[in-house]
Scaffold this motif. Structure first.
Motif, mmCIF file in Angstrom:
data_model
loop_
_atom_site.group_PDB
_atom_site.id
_atom_site.type_symbol
_atom_site.label_atom_id
_atom_site.label_comp_id
_atom_site.label_asym_id
_atom_site.label_seq_id
_atom_site.Cartn_x
_atom_site.Cartn_y
_atom_site.Cartn_z
ATOM 1 N N PRO A 79 0.811 -1.229 0.000
ATOM 2 C CA PRO A 79 0.000 0.000 0.000
ATOM 3 C C PRO A 79 0.843 1.276 0.000
ATOM 4 C CG PRO A 79 -0.922 -1.587 1.525
ATOM 5 C CD PRO A 79 0.398 -2.147 1.070
ATOM 6 N N LEU A 133 -9.456 1.674 -5.087
ATOM 7 C CA LEU A 133 -10.669 0.959 -5.495
ATOM 8 C C LEU A 133 -11.558 1.849 -6.364
ATOM 9 C CD1 LEU A 133 -12.084 -1.760 -5.248
ATOM 10 C CD2 LEU A 133 -13.327 -0.862 -3.300
ATOM 11 N N PHE B 74 -3.746 -2.943 -1.991
ATOM 12 C CA PHE B 74 -3.212 -1.670 -1.505
ATOM 13 C C PHE B 74 -4.071 -1.145 -0.377
ATOM 14 C CE2 PHE B 74 -1.982 -1.662 -6.103
ATOM 15 C CZ PHE B 74 -0.704 -2.119 -5.853
ATOM 16 N N CYS B 75 -4.054 -1.855 0.734
ATOM 17 C CA CYS B 75 -4.969 -1.517 1.817
ATOM 18 C C CYS B 75 -4.321 -1.927 3.117
ATOM 19 C CB CYS B 75 -6.282 -2.271 1.604
ATOM 20 S SG CYS B 75 -7.383 -2.278 3.009
ATOM 21 N N ALA B 102 -11.691 -7.407 -3.558
ATOM 22 C CA ALA B 102 -12.472 -6.418 -4.309
ATOM 23 C C ALA B 102 -11.983 -6.265 -5.745
ATOM 24 C CB ALA B 102 -12.427 -5.066 -3.590
ATOM 25 N N GLU B 103 -10.658 -6.400 -5.921
ATOM 26 C CA GLU B 103 -10.106 -6.211 -7.270
ATOM 27 C C GLU B 103 -10.584 -7.286 -8.235
ATOM 28 O OE1 GLU B 103 -5.707 -5.421 -6.998
ATOM 29 O OE2 GLU B 103 -6.281 -5.369 -4.903
ATOM 30 N N LEU B 106 -15.067 -6.886 -9.238
ATOM 31 C CA LEU B 106 -15.514 -5.495 -9.390
ATOM 32 C C LEU B 106 -17.014 -5.387 -9.656
ATOM 33 C CD1 LEU B 106 -12.590 -3.798 -11.340
ATOM 34 C CD2 LEU B 106 -13.370 -3.329 -9.028
ATOM 35 N N ALA B 107 -17.585 -6.384 -10.327
ATOM 36 C CA ALA B 107 -19.035 -6.359 -10.587
ATOM 37 C C ALA B 107 -19.793 -6.412 -9.259
ATOM 38 C CB ALA B 107 -19.429 -7.520 -11.489
ATOM 39 N N VAL B 109 -18.548 -5.528 -6.352
ATOM 40 C CA VAL B 109 -18.238 -4.268 -5.673
ATOM 41 C C VAL B 109 -19.230 -3.186 -6.113
ATOM 42 C CG1 VAL B 109 -16.556 -2.370 -5.647
ATOM 43 C CG2 VAL B 109 -15.802 -4.702 -5.210
ATOM 44 N N ARG B 110 -19.512 -3.159 -7.400
ATOM 45 C CA ARG B 110 -20.452 -2.154 -7.908
ATOM 46 C C ARG B 110 -21.878 -2.490 -7.485
ATOM 47 N NH1 ARG B 110 -20.530 -2.058 -13.104
ATOM 48 N NH2 ARG B 110 -18.322 -1.598 -13.289
ATOM 49 N N ASP B 113 -22.263 -1.547 -4.074
ATOM 50 C CA ASP B 113 -21.813 -0.170 -3.875
ATOM 51 C C ASP B 113 -20.750 -0.062 -2.775
ATOM 52 O OD1 ASP B 113 -21.681 2.501 -4.504
ATOM 53 O OD2 ASP B 113 -23.228 3.080 -3.062
ATOM 54 N N VAL B 114 -19.734 -0.899 -2.884
ATOM 55 C CA VAL B 114 -18.588 -0.811 -1.966
ATOM 56 C C VAL B 114 -17.634 0.232 -2.531
ATOM 57 C CG1 VAL B 114 -16.589 -2.055 -1.068
ATOM 58 C CG2 VAL B 114 -18.813 -3.175 -1.168
ATOM 59 N N ARG B 115 -17.290 1.230 -1.700
ATOM 60 C CA ARG B 115 -16.502 2.343 -2.218
ATOM 61 C C ARG B 115 -15.049 2.314 -1.814
ATOM 62 N NH1 ARG B 115 -21.212 6.790 -1.319
ATOM 63 N NH2 ARG B 115 -22.678 5.726 -2.687
ATOM 64 N N ARG B 116 -14.739 1.687 -0.697
ATOM 65 C CA ARG B 116 -13.330 1.617 -0.331
ATOM 66 C C ARG B 116 -13.079 0.358 0.481
ATOM 67 N NH1 ARG B 116 -11.987 4.531 4.641
ATOM 68 N NH2 ARG B 116 -13.865 5.107 5.744
ATOM 69 N N THR B 117 -11.808 0.068 0.641
ATOM 70 C CA THR B 117 -11.446 -1.107 1.418
ATOM 71 C C THR B 117 -10.719 -0.649 2.683
ATOM 72 O OG1 THR B 117 -9.426 -1.310 0.119
ATOM 73 C CG2 THR B 117 -11.292 -2.666 -0.542
#
Lengths: 143, 148
Positions: A79, A133, B74-75, B102-103, B106-107, B109-110, B113-117
């Motif tokens: 990260p 994300l 990246f979290c 999540a990567e 992505l479908a 995630v959308r 409606d997940v916006r961040r990790t």
């Protein structure tokens, strides 16, 4: 995967914030460009070689970490490495603005980099990682 | 002079945003589509679990609750969240922890409606979303949001 001490990237972020703040305060655009260039070089090392290899990370490991208690947990280096790449983009834009113009472009890019570095240093919050994300979702929508 | 103004604005923006985030992170709020509150899901809309199962066919719903954690590479706080949720799933009967990359999804995630990790969804026994928290939740925040 070997973890890193999470305080290393936060120390790096604190130094980054100081360098970028100096670039914003110095009245000479050429000196500001030079400072942002140096910071950009640090970002480049962090983004390509890894956050463990930046000058500030070496300083942290050699001088500061031996004086601290051992870390309670280790962190994934990916990260902060990703965030260094984002920082590099802002540094390049900032250097361009300060060196070629408009200076305001250099100042705004430096301001954004400073805000991200301060968030990381004070709150341990990685803005670049948060946006990752969002970026992926946007990319998929555009594709 | 402009540089000093930019610096001052950046300091205030960063501190304001950081303090705001500190109060919000890890707090469970009922999903607007899921019902009135964390304890009274009223609308039996398509359970979130249906969509999750499409991405994770071998996932199993907990008898009491399922903690669905969205993570990415990246979290940094995802790791801490994994430890907290994994520990709760181990100690609390009928609670299952499921981590979704999540990567790779992505479908999903959308769709959710997940916006961040990390984002953590709490599902009831029927797979309906009771609430969700963005950012790393503390142990007590998860325990308080779990259904009885």
């Amino acid at each position: 995967m070997t973890g890193i001490d999470p305080r290393g990237p936060r120390f790096t972020a604190a130094v980054t914030a100081l360098i970028v703040a100096a670039a914003l305060v110095i009245p000479s655009a050429n000196l500001s460009a030079l400072l942002m260039f140096i910071q950009g070089a640090f970002f480049a090392v962090g983004a390509y070689a890894g956050v463990q290899y930046t000058p500030t990370a070496v300083l942290f490991r050699r001088v500061i970490r031996p004086r601290l208690s051992p870390p309670t947990e280790l962190e994934d280096p990916r990260p902060p490495q990703f965030a260094q790449g984002i920082g590099l983009v802002f540094a390049v834009v900032s250097v361009t603005g300060y060196a070629i113009g408009p200076v305001l472009l250099g100042q705004v890019a430096a301001g954004l980099a400073f805000a991200a570095a301060l968030l990381n240093a004070v709150f341990g919050f990685c803005l670049g990682c948060e946006l990752y994300l969002r970026g992926l979702r946007l990319k998929e929508r555009l594709a | 002079m402009t540089g000093i103004v930019v610096l001052a604005v950046a300091v205030m923006a960063a501190l304001g945003f950081g303090l705001y985030r500190r109060t919000r992170d890890g707090r469970f709020a009922a999903d607007a589509a899921a019902g009135d509150g964390p304890t009274t899901p009223t609308t039996p809309t398509t359970p979130a679990w249906t969509a999750i199962l499409a991405a994770h066919p071998d996932g199993e719903l907990g008898e009491r609750a399922t903690l669905v954690q969205f993570s990415s590479a990246f979290c940094a706080p995802c790791r801490a969240t994994r430890v907290v949720l994994g520990g709760i799933a181990e100690r609390e009967a009928g609670v299952v922890h499921l981590e979704v990359d999540a990567e790779k999804h992505l479908a999903l995630v959308r769709a959710l409606d997940v916006r961040r990790t990390p984002t953590t969804l709490i599902l009831d026994a029927a797979g309906r979303e009771l609430g969700r928290a963005a950012g790393a939740p503390r142990r007590d925040q998860v325990l308080a949001a779990l259904p009885a």
